[in-house]
Design an enzyme around this catalytic site. Structure first.
Site, mmCIF file in Angstrom:
data_model
loop_
_atom_site.group_PDB
_atom_site.id
_atom_site.type_symbol
_atom_site.label_atom_id
_atom_site.label_comp_id
_atom_site.label_asym_id
_atom_site.label_seq_id
_atom_site.Cartn_x
_atom_site.Cartn_y
_atom_site.Cartn_z
ATOM 1 N N HIS A 1 0.693 -1.226 0.686
ATOM 2 C CA HIS A 1 -0.157 -0.023 -0.120
ATOM 3 C C HIS A 1 1.216 0.976 -0.177
ATOM 4 O O HIS A 1 0.272 2.267 0.507
ATOM 5 C CB HIS A 1 -0.945 -0.136 1.457
ATOM 6 N N SER B 1 14.150 21.444 -15.689
ATOM 7 C CA SER B 1 13.378 22.606 -15.534
ATOM 8 C C SER B 1 13.855 23.992 -16.739
ATOM 9 O O SER B 1 14.976 24.227 -16.208
ATOM 10 C CB SER B 1 12.761 23.269 -14.257
ATOM 11 N N LYS C 1 15.566 22.032 -10.475
ATOM 12 C CA LYS C 1 14.912 20.839 -10.672
ATOM 13 C C LYS C 1 15.744 19.599 -11.629
ATOM 14 O O LYS C 1 16.835 19.758 -12.628
ATOM 15 C CB LYS C 1 14.049 20.970 -11.675
ATOM 16 N N GLU D 1 8.950 8.768 -16.273
ATOM 17 C CA GLU D 1 7.479 8.670 -16.230
ATOM 18 C C GLU D 1 6.756 8.505 -18.072
ATOM 19 O O GLU D 1 6.445 8.167 -17.573
ATOM 20 C CB GLU D 1 7.273 10.474 -16.285
#
Ligand code: ARG
Length: 486
Positions: free
Chosen positions: A154, A275, A281, A288
Site C-alpha cells: 500500500h 526545468s 530541478k 515518466e
C-alpha cells in the site's frame, strides 16, 4: 495506367481517397520482407515449373535492383507496397515476365507473410533487449544482497527487505514476460503463403519450400484461416502490454525512489531532465515517459482487438488498419526496455538512506509477533493483537511494554511464558529480520544469492535459445540467397 485497377475499374480515385486507402507509409516496415517473400515465391514457382528459368532469373534480378533502389523509388500513388513493387517490376522487366510473379498468390497471403516476417525480427530483437535488461537487474542485485531497504505494501512501510530481493522480483517477472514472448514467437513464425486469396490455388505450388526458404517453423494449414487471422499480432501485443505493465511498475518505483520524500536512489543525469524555470530541478522524465508509453501500447492492443472483433472471414481491408498499431506497440516496447536497462544500470543507490528508512514505521512488527509465537507458544492472532496494540502507541516496545499490554489483554506476562529482552531486541533488528527469511524466494542474502545464480543460469539458457532462433532464421536466409543465385 494502374496495373491493378485497369481491368475492372475505370474511374481513378482522387488524392483524398487514395490517401484514405493507402498503407504505403506503414508498409515501409514491410518493404524488405516483401522482397524476401517475392523471392521465395518466385524460386518456388520455378522449381514447380509454374514459371520458366529465364523469367525467374529476370524477376529475381529485377527484385534485387528494386531492393537496392529502396522503397522511395516505388510509385507512391499505389495503394500498398505489394502492388507498387509489382508495378515497378513490370515496368523494369516487362509484363510478359514481371506479370508472372503474382501467379498462385494473393496480396492476402503475401501481406500476412510480410507482417509475420517483420514481426519475427522485432520479437527476436526484443527478446535480446529483454535478456540484457534482466542481466542488468541481476548484476545490480549482486551488489546489494546486504543493502537493507524498506519493503512496501500500500506504499506504506511494511517489512524490511534488501535491494537485491526487490531487483530480483522485477527480474523474475521479466523472465515470465520473455517466456510469454517465446510463445507469441511460435504462433508468429508460421507460413501463410499458398493460401492465396483464401481458397488456396490450383497451381501445383510447394508450400513446404516457401516455409523453408523463409525460415518459418511450419505452414498454417487452413488456407482461409491463414489469411483471416491476426491473432498472432494480438498475442504479441498482449505480451507487449504485459511487459509494459512490468516496466511501468519499475518506472513508478524509480520515480518514487528519487523523490525527496523517499530519497533512496538518484537516477543518472542522462536519464533525467531539468526545468525551464526551476534551476534546481532534476526530473525523472525518462521513467515518466516509460510509465506513459504503457498507455500507448495498451491503446494499440485495444485498437487491434477492436478492429478484428466480429470481422467475417476471410480477408477484409479492415486488417490493414491494424498493422500500424503493431509497429507502434513494438517500437515503444523495445525502446522502453532499453531505457529501463539504462536507468537500472546507471542509477546511484543511497544505501545509508535505505537503511535509515527501515528504522521508520515499525517494520519489524511482524517479526516481533512471530518471535512471541515461537518463544511463548501463544497463537499468532493473539500475538498480532498484542503487537498491534503496542504499535498504536507509536512507540517501539520494550519487553516490559509488551508485558503490560499482554497483562491487559490475556492476563499473562509474555516474559513469564519465555520471551526475553534478547528475543525482543533481535526481533526489532531489521537486519536480523532479513537473515531469518531464508525460505525459498525470501530476502536473506544467502537465499537471494542462490536465486540470483539460478536466474542467471536461466537467463543464460534463454540467451542460447535466442541465438538458436536467430541462427535458424539466418540459415534460411542463406538458403534463399543461394536458391536465388542458382
Ligand atoms: N495493404 C493491404 C493490407 O495491409 C494488403 C492486402 C490487400 N488485399 C486486398 N484484398 N485488398 O492488408
Amino acid at each position: 495506367m494502374n496495373i491493378l485497377r485497369r481491368g475492372r475499374l475505370s474511374e481513378e480515385p482522387d488524392e483524398d481517397i487514395t490517401r484514405f486507402t493507402s498503407s504505403m507509409e506503414a508498409d515501409r516496415r514491410l518493404f524488405e520482407a516483401d522482397i524476401e517473400v517475392d523471392r521465395a515465391h518466385v524460386v518456388m514457382l520455378r522449381e514447380q515449373d509454374i514459371i520458366n528459368a529465364s523469367d525467374c532469373a529476370a524477376i529475381l534480378s529485377g527484385l534485387e535492383k528494386i531492393k537496392a533502389d529502396g522503397i522511395s523509388a516505388l510509385d507512391a500513388s499505389y495503394e500498398d507496397v505489394h502492388i507498387a513493387l509489382e508495378a515497378r517490376l513490370i515496368e523494369m522487366v516487362g509484363e510478359d515476365t514481371g506479370g508472372r510473379m503474382h501467379s498462385a498468390r494473393s496480396r492476402n497471403d503475401e501481406v500476412a507473410a510480410c507482417i509475420r516476417l517483420s514481426l519475427r525480427a522485432e520479437l527476436i530483437n526484443l527478446m535480446e533487449e529483454m535478456h540484457d535488461l534482466i542481466s542488468a537487474l541481476i548484476s545490480a542485485a549482486s551488489n546489494h544482497h546486504d543493502t537493507i531497504m524498506p519493503g512496501y505494501t500500500h506504499t506504506q512501510h511494511a517489512q524490511p527487505t534488501t535491494l537485491a530481493h526487490h531487483l530480483l522480483a522485477h527480474a523474475t517477472a521479466l523472465v515470465r514476460d520473455i517466456e510469454r514472448i517465446t510463445g507469441a514467437y511460435a504462433h508468429t513464425n508460421l507460413n501463410p503463403l499458398g493460401a492465396a486469396a483464401f481458397a488456396s490455388t490450383g497451381f501445383p505450388i510447394d508450400r513446404k519450400m516457401t516455409t523453408e526458404l523463409l525460415g518459418f517453423d511450419s505452414a498454417l494449414t487452413n488456407s482461409m484461416d491463414a489469411v483471416s487471422t491476426r491473432d498472432f499480432m494480438i498475442e504479441s501485443m498482449s505480451c507487449f502490454s504485459n511487459l509494459m505493465t512490468s516496466l511501468s511498475r519499475m518506472a513508478e518505483e524509480l520515480i518514487l525512489w528519487s523523490t525527496s520524500e523517499f530519497d533512496l536512489i538518484e537516477l543518472d543525469d542522462s536519464y533525467s531532465s531539468t526545468s525551464s524555470i526551476m534551476p534546481q530541478k532534476k526530473n525523472p522524465d525518462i521513467a515518466e515517459l516509460m510509465r506513459a508509453k504503457t498507455g500507448t501500447v495498451n491503446g494499440a492492443l485495444v485498437s487491434v482487438l477492436t478492429i478484428c472483433k466480429a470481422l467475417p472471414y476471410s480477408y477484409n481491408r479492415d486488417l490493414q488498419e491494424a498493422t500500424p498499431h503493431l509497429w507502434r506497440a513494438a517500437d515503444t516496447t523495445r525502446s522502453s526496455v532499453r531505457m529501463a536497462r539504462g536507468m537500472v544500470s546507471t542509477m546511484k543507490v543511497k544505501k545509508e538512506n535505505m537503511k535509515m528508512s527501515t528504522e521508520k514505521g515499525f517494520m519489524t512488527a511482524t517479526e516481533l509477533a512471530d518471535t512471541i509465537v515461537r518463544t511463548t507458544g501463544i497463537p499468532f492472532r493473539t500475538a498480532h493483537h498484542i503487537v498491534g496494540a503496542v504499535a498504536r502507541s507509536g512507540k517501539i516496545p520494550s519487553l516490559s511494554d509488551l508485558d503490560d499490554i499482554s497483562m491487559n489483554l490475556i492476563n499473562e506476562k509474555l516474559s513469564a511464558k519465555g520471551l526475553t529482552e534478547k528475543d525482543v531486541k533481535e526481533a526489532l533488528d531489521p537486519a536480523a529480520n532479513i537473515m531469518k527469511r531464508v525460505v525459498t524466494g525470501g530476502p536473506a542474502p544467502k537465499e537471494t544469492k542462490r536465486h540470483a545464480a539460478a536466474l542467471a543460469k536461466l537467463v543464460g539458457n534463454i540467451a542460447d535459445d535466442i541465438r538458436l532462433i536467430r541462427k535458424k532464421v539466418d540459415v534460411a536466409s542463406g538458403k534463399l540467397e543461394k536458391a536465388c543465385r542458382q
